[in-house]
Design a protein around this motif. Sequence first.
Motif, PDB file in Angstrom:
ATOM      1  N   ASN A 203      26.099 -27.366 -21.016  1.00 29.85           N
ATOM      2  CA  ASN A 203      25.334 -27.278 -20.274  1.00 29.85           C
ATOM      3  C   ASN A 203      23.928 -27.626 -20.496  1.00 29.85           C
ATOM      4  O   ASN A 203      23.234 -27.514 -20.337  1.00 29.85           O
ATOM      5  N   ALA A 204      23.991 -28.911 -21.439  1.00 24.29           N
ATOM      6  CA  ALA A 204      22.899 -29.957 -22.007  1.00 24.29           C
ATOM      7  C   ALA A 204      21.917 -30.300 -20.537  1.00 24.29           C
ATOM      8  O   ALA A 204      20.724 -30.406 -21.179  1.00 24.29           O
ATOM      9  N   GLU A 205      22.491 -30.398 -20.141  1.00 29.70           N
ATOM     10  CA  GLU A 205      21.446 -31.085 -19.263  1.00 29.70           C
ATOM     11  C   GLU A 205      20.592 -30.477 -18.733  1.00 29.70           C
ATOM     12  O   GLU A 205      19.665 -30.045 -17.547  1.00 29.70           O
ATOM     13  N   SER A 206      21.215 -28.600 -18.525  1.00 33.77           N
ATOM     14  CA  SER A 206      20.227 -27.549 -17.487  1.00 33.77           C
ATOM     15  C   SER A 206      18.956 -27.402 -18.714  1.00 33.77           C
ATOM     16  O   SER A 206      19.097 -27.102 -19.441  1.00 33.77           O
ATOM     17  N   PRO A 207      17.572 -27.387 -17.083  1.00 33.42           N
ATOM     18  CA  PRO A 207      16.804 -26.986 -18.041  1.00 33.42           C
ATOM     19  C   PRO A 207      16.373 -25.836 -17.883  1.00 33.42           C
ATOM     20  O   PRO A 207      14.876 -25.044 -18.798  1.00 33.42           O
ATOM     21  N   TYR A 208      16.728 -24.754 -17.065  1.00 33.59           N
ATOM     22  CA  TYR A 208      17.066 -23.261 -16.805  1.00 33.59           C
ATOM     23  C   TYR A 208      17.413 -22.838 -18.078  1.00 33.59           C
ATOM     24  O   TYR A 208      18.623 -22.740 -17.918  1.00 33.59           O
ATOM     25  N   PRO A 209      17.400 -22.100 -18.435  1.00 28.76           N
ATOM     26  CA  PRO A 209      17.965 -20.397 -19.168  1.00 28.76           C
ATOM     27  C   PRO A 209      18.784 -19.784 -18.483  1.00 28.76           C
ATOM     28  O   PRO A 209      19.068 -19.502 -17.322  1.00 28.76           O
ATOM     29  N   ASN A 210      20.046 -19.373 -19.137  1.00 25.82           N
ATOM     30  CA  ASN A 210      21.302 -18.556 -18.730  1.00 25.82           C
ATOM     31  C   ASN A 210      20.844 -17.607 -18.618  1.00 25.82           C
ATOM     32  O   ASN A 210      19.999 -16.380 -18.754  1.00 25.82           O
ATOM     33  N   THR A 211      21.400 -16.320 -17.186  1.00 25.39           N
ATOM     34  CA  THR A 211      20.622 -15.567 -16.904  1.00 25.39           C
ATOM     35  C   THR A 211      21.047 -14.672 -18.165  1.00 25.39           C
ATOM     36  O   THR A 211      22.730 -14.455 -18.415  1.00 25.39           O
ATOM     37  N   SER A 212      20.946 -13.388 -18.132  1.00 28.10           N
ATOM     38  CA  SER A 212      21.533 -12.333 -19.080  1.00 28.10           C
ATOM     39  C   SER A 212      22.492 -11.470 -18.414  1.00 28.10           C
ATOM     40  O   SER A 212      22.696 -11.185 -17.267  1.00 28.10           O
ATOM     41  N   GLU A 213      23.535 -11.343 -19.551  1.00 26.38           N
ATOM     42  CA  GLU A 213      25.534 -11.015 -18.480  1.00 26.38           C
ATOM     43  C   GLU A 213      24.159  -9.512 -18.238  1.00 26.38           C
ATOM     44  O   GLU A 213      24.854  -9.369 -17.558  1.00 26.38           O
ATOM     45  N   SER A 214      24.086  -9.179 -19.129  1.00 29.76           N
ATOM     46  CA  SER A 214      22.529  -7.671 -18.328  1.00 29.76           C
ATOM     47  C   SER A 214      22.543  -7.349 -16.960  1.00 29.76           C
ATOM     48  O   SER A 214      22.929  -6.459 -15.962  1.00 29.76           O
ATOM     49  N   ASP A 215      22.135  -8.407 -16.944  1.00 33.13           N
ATOM     50  CA  ASP A 215      20.893  -9.385 -15.471  1.00 33.13           C
ATOM     51  C   ASP A 215      22.326  -9.421 -14.632  1.00 33.13           C
ATOM     52  O   ASP A 215      22.273  -9.062 -13.638  1.00 33.13           O
ATOM     53  N   ILE A 216      23.337  -9.721 -14.874  1.00 31.17           N
ATOM     54  CA  ILE A 216      24.443 -10.397 -14.194  1.00 31.17           C
ATOM     55  C   ILE A 216      24.882  -9.483 -14.092  1.00 31.17           C
ATOM     56  O   ILE A 216      24.968  -9.950 -12.523  1.00 31.17           O
ATOM     57  N   GLY A 217      24.889  -8.322 -14.483  1.00 29.10           N
ATOM     58  CA  GLY A 217      25.988  -7.079 -14.050  1.00 29.10           C
ATOM     59  C   GLY A 217      25.323  -6.366 -13.382  1.00 29.10           C
ATOM     60  O   GLY A 217      25.880  -6.105 -12.203  1.00 29.10           O
ATOM     61  N   LYS A 218      23.796  -6.155 -13.368  1.00 28.06           N
ATOM     62  CA  LYS A 218      23.017  -5.393 -11.950  1.00 28.06           C
ATOM     63  C   LYS A 218      23.269  -5.885 -10.768  1.00 28.06           C
ATOM     64  O   LYS A 218      23.216  -5.633  -9.745  1.00 28.06           O
ATOM     65  N   TYR A 219      23.285  -7.774 -10.631  1.00 29.28           N
ATOM     66  CA  TYR A 219      23.315  -8.500  -9.629  1.00 29.28           C
ATOM     67  C   TYR A 219      24.927  -8.233  -9.331  1.00 29.28           C
ATOM     68  O   TYR A 219      25.193  -7.823  -7.481  1.00 29.28           O
ATOM     69  N   VAL A 220      25.940  -8.282  -9.740  1.00 26.18           N
ATOM     70  CA  VAL A 220      26.794  -7.920  -9.806  1.00 26.18           C
ATOM     71  C   VAL A 220      27.419  -6.530  -8.739  1.00 26.18           C
ATOM     72  O   VAL A 220      28.261  -6.186  -7.462  1.00 26.18           O
ATOM     73  N   LEU A 221      26.665  -5.322  -9.479  1.00 24.59           N
ATOM     74  CA  LEU A 221      27.095  -3.529  -8.734  1.00 24.59           C
ATOM     75  C   LEU A 221      25.974  -3.847  -7.321  1.00 24.59           C
ATOM     76  O   LEU A 221      26.373  -3.171  -6.195  1.00 24.59           O
ATOM     77  N   GLU A 222      24.919  -4.265  -7.782  1.00 20.62           N
ATOM     78  CA  GLU A 222      24.384  -4.450  -5.691  1.00 20.62           C
ATOM     79  C   GLU A 222      24.741  -5.239  -4.966  1.00 20.62           C
ATOM     80  O   GLU A 222      24.931  -4.637  -3.726  1.00 20.62           O
ATOM     81  N   THR A 223      25.873  -5.902  -5.427  1.00 18.29           N
ATOM     82  CA  THR A 223      25.995  -7.174  -4.331  1.00 18.29           C
ATOM     83  C   THR A 223      27.496  -6.090  -3.959  1.00 18.29           C
ATOM     84  O   THR A 223      27.982  -5.977  -2.530  1.00 18.29           O
TER      85      THR A 223
END
Length: 584
Positions: A203-223
């Motif tokens: 993932n060295a090409e990406s300039p964007y920080p990875n989303t925290s897994e706690s935030d991903i968990g909230k995103y899954v719940l909202e979905t």
Amino acid sequence: MVQKTQKTQDKVRVVILGGVRENGKNIYAVEVNSDIFILDCGIKYPENEMLGVDVVIPDFSYIEENIDRVAGIFLTHGHADAIGALPYLIGNHDIPVFGSKLTVELAKITVKSVKASRKFNNFHVIDENTAIDFDAATVSFFKTTHSIPESLGVVIKTPVGQIVYTGDFKFDQAASPLFQTDFARLAQIGTEPVLALLADSANAESPYPNTSESDIGKYVLETFEYHSGRIIVASVASNIMRIQQVLDAAGKTGRKVILTGRDLAKIVRTALHLKLLRLPNPNILVPVKDIKKYDDHQLVILETGRSGEPLKSLQKMATNRHRTVHIHQGDLVFISTTPSYAMETTVAKTKDMIYRAGGEVKAISDDLHASGHAYRNDLQLLLNLVHPKYLIPIQGEYRSMNAHAEIAKQTGIPADHIFLTKIGDVLSYDKSGMHLAQGVTAGNTMIDGLGVGDIGNIVLRDRKMLADDGIFIAVVSIDRRKKIVVSAPKVTARGFVYMKANRDLMAESATIVKETVQHDLDNKEMDWSNLKQNMREKLSHFLFEQTKRHPVILPVIMEVKPRRRLRAPEKKPATPANSVDKEK
């Protein structure tokens, strides 16, 4: 005399056997004096042009030539790119295998899936507090963050400095205790000389920080909360972190979870047994046979596909070819992992098929930067923690490795201390520093069904030609003694042209076959291979002129043997029954 022996023994080499300029197939060998330490033993999934190939494993020639020197195999985590090729190496060699508890359990499942390695049981469970002393080096470990618990990096302490191998990793400050990186341990490693760092570049090409897994968990719940129909989650079977988030979201929204596929069920059972995965309630998992007992709004279907390939399974669901699940109106397909760039065309095709079937698609990568691999700032932080003298970017295609090199230069590592290697390269360290030495035999070994390594470039080329231009078969019967073609040649084709619409082409091809064979019979000594080769050349030239295609041409020559004439035995004249009476 003792000093001289010590200097002679301080020999360190890093042998690249896989995992560079490609995605997956991680395997690296670190040689310290006479010992060899193998880091990971993974597979990669075949590219589109590898027709019919199931998986690709490393070429183990170098390891097998030096098998008596191998001290052990050290596994960083339980994904296929780190453990998938293990059965094909240890099937014939009793090499100690080291890994965390979960990694070892998943490795055992992988090993038992191949007949040749089912009896292997030389596994050793280690953790971040373990240090193993060998004659030439000490091997220790450190906790890392990845999408699976108990991921570990490896440190090999040699007489000339430490070799640090990260495995797959990222940094997540909000990670749960199961997934937290041990930053203190990394800083401690950096207080002693680090000769070389082998670090994840995916993932060295990406300039964007990875989303925290706690935030991903909230995103899954909202979905899950905002969709009223059935939810089909596409994930990688060994992504324990994502599976936990799906289970949690299903529990909070009152849904049941159905696991499809034996691989997924085995991994979930193993993680539950080790208490690395927890169920929100004991009845949340239901068998696939009970799918019709629940309404759509009560169900989450977790699909990981065969060998961790969920997209192909989604395509089957969308075209009613899946054995249990068919996508229908109101279904949401939630792609919960970030596909690689190489899969973009397949993802687009899969989405189109799902919409045609009446479903809709939501991909986590459309809204979040979710990856199990370190991005630019993570990699720079790692470099500043461990202060390596040399950097060896690994795990990624060349552009990712090159991006990693540019990142390292920004932190002050000289360009000549960064090695962008290829498979088979050997880095050797001596008084003058680290440099490229003579390479070793390395590459790909393809697995096709039960065949290991019997598929090569020639077979793949023929398969591609068959897929692109089909096959053309010419059958001719000859009498070699009389030097004649006995009957008109028979020609047929599959996947080349529509024969009924190309009768003239087929008839002219048959004429060319007859003329070519007769010419050989009249003018040359009979040689089967030359005769077949001449048929191929003449037909190939003619067919390309007429169609601009190159089918695989299969000549079949049958020889007519002259019949042996056998003389029937002479019949004795029958004696009349009343002849005796007449004489009397």
